[in-house]
Design a protein around this motif. Sequence first.
Motif, PDB file in Angstrom:
ATOM      1  N   MET A   1     -13.918   1.857  -1.622  1.00 32.79           N
ATOM      2  CA  MET A   1     -12.535   1.936  -1.225  1.00 32.79           C
ATOM      3  C   MET A   1     -11.697   1.142  -2.225  1.00 32.79           C
ATOM      4  O   MET A   1     -12.060   0.054  -2.631  1.00 32.79           O
ATOM      5  N   LYS A   2     -10.560   1.714  -2.593  1.00 31.69           N
ATOM      6  CA  LYS A   2      -9.645   1.067  -3.526  1.00 31.69           C
ATOM      7  C   LYS A   2      -8.325   0.789  -2.804  1.00 31.69           C
ATOM      8  O   LYS A   2      -7.711   1.692  -2.249  1.00 31.69           O
ATOM      9  N   ILE A   3      -7.909  -0.490  -2.814  1.00 32.62           N
ATOM     10  CA  ILE A   3      -6.743  -0.926  -2.057  1.00 32.62           C
ATOM     11  C   ILE A   3      -5.672  -1.474  -2.990  1.00 32.62           C
ATOM     12  O   ILE A   3      -5.970  -2.241  -3.901  1.00 32.62           O
ATOM     13  N   LEU A   4      -4.424  -1.100  -2.719  1.00 32.07           N
ATOM     14  CA  LEU A   4      -3.276  -1.683  -3.398  1.00 32.07           C
ATOM     15  C   LEU A   4      -2.644  -2.669  -2.416  1.00 32.07           C
ATOM     16  O   LEU A   4      -2.262  -2.298  -1.301  1.00 32.07           O
ATOM     17  N   HIS A   5      -2.573  -3.933  -2.814  1.00 28.91           N
ATOM     18  CA  HIS A   5      -2.070  -4.995  -1.931  1.00 28.91           C
ATOM     19  C   HIS A   5      -0.756  -5.541  -2.490  1.00 28.91           C
ATOM     20  O   HIS A   5      -0.734  -6.123  -3.562  1.00 28.91           O
ATOM     21  N   LEU A   6       0.305  -5.364  -1.739  1.00 25.65           N
ATOM     22  CA  LEU A   6       1.632  -5.870  -2.105  1.00 25.65           C
ATOM     23  C   LEU A   6       1.842  -7.202  -1.409  1.00 25.65           C
ATOM     24  O   LEU A   6       1.802  -7.293  -0.181  1.00 25.65           O
ATOM     25  N   GLU A   7       2.056  -8.239  -2.197  1.00 21.94           N
ATOM     26  CA  GLU A   7       2.128  -9.599  -1.663  1.00 21.94           C
ATOM     27  C   GLU A   7       3.107 -10.412  -2.501  1.00 21.94           C
ATOM     28  O   GLU A   7       3.376 -10.074  -3.648  1.00 21.94           O
ATOM     29  N   ASP A   8       3.638 -11.503  -1.939  1.00 24.90           N
ATOM     30  CA  ASP A   8       4.487 -12.390  -2.729  1.00 24.90           C
ATOM     31  C   ASP A   8       3.913 -13.802  -2.817  1.00 24.90           C
ATOM     32  O   ASP A   8       4.529 -14.688  -3.395  1.00 24.90           O
ATOM     33  N   SER A   9       2.717 -13.991  -2.289  1.00 24.10           N
ATOM     34  CA  SER A   9       2.065 -15.294  -2.329  1.00 24.10           C
ATOM     35  C   SER A   9       0.654 -15.147  -2.901  1.00 24.10           C
ATOM     36  O   SER A   9      -0.164 -14.420  -2.342  1.00 24.10           O
ATOM     37  N   ASP A  30      -6.325  -4.269  -5.908  1.00 19.77           N
ATOM     38  CA  ASP A  30      -5.340  -4.555  -6.950  1.00 19.77           C
ATOM     39  C   ASP A  30      -4.127  -5.168  -6.266  1.00 19.77           C
ATOM     40  O   ASP A  30      -3.549  -4.577  -5.356  1.00 19.77           O
ATOM     41  N   VAL A  31      -3.760  -6.374  -6.676  1.00 17.42           N
ATOM     42  CA  VAL A  31      -2.628  -7.073  -6.076  1.00 17.42           C
ATOM     43  C   VAL A  31      -1.407  -6.929  -6.984  1.00 17.42           C
ATOM     44  O   VAL A  31      -1.505  -7.093  -8.196  1.00 17.42           O
ATOM     45  N   VAL A  32      -0.275  -6.617  -6.365  1.00 14.50           N
ATOM     46  CA  VAL A  32       1.000  -6.577  -7.076  1.00 14.50           C
ATOM     47  C   VAL A  32       1.965  -7.505  -6.348  1.00 14.50           C
ATOM     48  O   VAL A  32       1.888  -7.674  -5.135  1.00 14.50           O
ATOM     49  N   PHE A  33       2.883  -8.107  -7.119  1.00 13.79           N
ATOM     50  CA  PHE A  33       3.760  -9.127  -6.565  1.00 13.79           C
ATOM     51  C   PHE A  33       5.232  -8.748  -6.549  1.00 13.79           C
ATOM     52  O   PHE A  33       6.073  -9.596  -6.314  1.00 13.79           O
ATOM     53  N   GLY A  34       5.551  -7.506  -6.794  1.00  9.46           N
ATOM     54  CA  GLY A  34       6.953  -7.119  -6.773  1.00  9.46           C
ATOM     55  C   GLY A  34       7.141  -5.621  -6.715  1.00  9.46           C
ATOM     56  O   GLY A  34       6.193  -4.841  -6.866  1.00  9.46           O
ATOM     57  N   ARG A  35       8.374  -5.217  -6.502  1.00 12.34           N
ATOM     58  CA  ARG A  35       8.712  -3.807  -6.323  1.00 12.34           C
ATOM     59  C   ARG A  35       8.339  -2.947  -7.533  1.00 12.34           C
ATOM     60  O   ARG A  35       7.740  -1.892  -7.384  1.00 12.34           O
ATOM     61  N   ASP A  36       8.720  -3.386  -8.730  1.00 12.07           N
ATOM     62  CA  ASP A  36       8.479  -2.571  -9.916  1.00 12.07           C
ATOM     63  C   ASP A  36       6.989  -2.327 -10.147  1.00 12.07           C
ATOM     64  O   ASP A  36       6.570  -1.195 -10.406  1.00 12.07           O
ATOM     65  N   SER A  45      -5.116   6.016  -7.941  1.00 11.61           N
ATOM     66  CA  SER A  45      -5.814   6.666  -6.822  1.00 11.61           C
ATOM     67  C   SER A  45      -6.275   5.604  -5.815  1.00 11.61           C
ATOM     68  O   SER A  45      -7.392   5.115  -5.882  1.00 11.61           O
ATOM     69  N   TYR A  46      -5.403   5.249  -4.903  1.00 12.05           N
ATOM     70  CA  TYR A  46      -5.710   4.253  -3.882  1.00 12.05           C
ATOM     71  C   TYR A  46      -6.022   4.925  -2.559  1.00 12.05           C
ATOM     72  O   TYR A  46      -5.499   5.995  -2.247  1.00 12.05           O
ATOM     73  N   ASP A  47      -6.873   4.257  -1.777  1.00 18.87           N
ATOM     74  CA  ASP A  47      -7.243   4.755  -0.459  1.00 18.87           C
ATOM     75  C   ASP A  47      -6.398   4.137   0.648  1.00 18.87           C
ATOM     76  O   ASP A  47      -6.374   4.640   1.769  1.00 18.87           O
ATOM     77  N   LEU A  48      -5.723   3.022   0.321  1.00 17.35           N
ATOM     78  CA  LEU A  48      -4.997   2.269   1.333  1.00 17.35           C
ATOM     79  C   LEU A  48      -3.999   1.336   0.657  1.00 17.35           C
ATOM     80  O   LEU A  48      -4.275   0.808  -0.416  1.00 17.35           O
ATOM     81  N   VAL A  49      -2.861   1.117   1.328  1.00 19.97           N
ATOM     82  CA  VAL A  49      -1.905   0.093   0.904  1.00 19.97           C
ATOM     83  C   VAL A  49      -1.856  -0.978   1.981  1.00 19.97           C
ATOM     84  O   VAL A  49      -1.707  -0.669   3.171  1.00 19.97           O
ATOM     85  N   LEU A  50      -2.004  -2.225   1.557  1.00 17.61           N
ATOM     86  CA  LEU A  50      -1.762  -3.384   2.419  1.00 17.61           C
ATOM     87  C   LEU A  50      -0.484  -4.025   1.916  1.00 17.61           C
ATOM     88  O   LEU A  50      -0.325  -4.211   0.714  1.00 17.61           O
TER      89      LEU A  50
END
Length: 86
Positions: A1-9, A30-36, A45-50
């Motif tokens: 499973m591949k997850i994209l995790h949007l977080e600010d901390s 894969d963690v991202v810290f901002g909108r862009d 190709s992600y299976d889920l967004v957190l």
Amino acid sequence: MKILHLEDSEADAELVHHGLQEEWPDCGVDVVFGRDDFVRRLGGSYDLVLSDFKLVGFDGLEALKIVREKLPDLPFIFLSGTLGED
């Protein structure tokens, strides 16, 4: 499973990543810290967004709206330590 995790901390991102790795060692996060960065990574190709619910300058509801417009079938889960029961 591949997850994209949007977080600010970074600390919260590490905590979530550690928990996922304990339960599902083959899971990729894969963690991202901002909108862009979030919008750019959605093409992968992600299976889920957190997503954290409250972010600096961007919120989880806006992230959900973007996902529903671009990838309506992609599962999306909010994570937050600040949501109440209501």
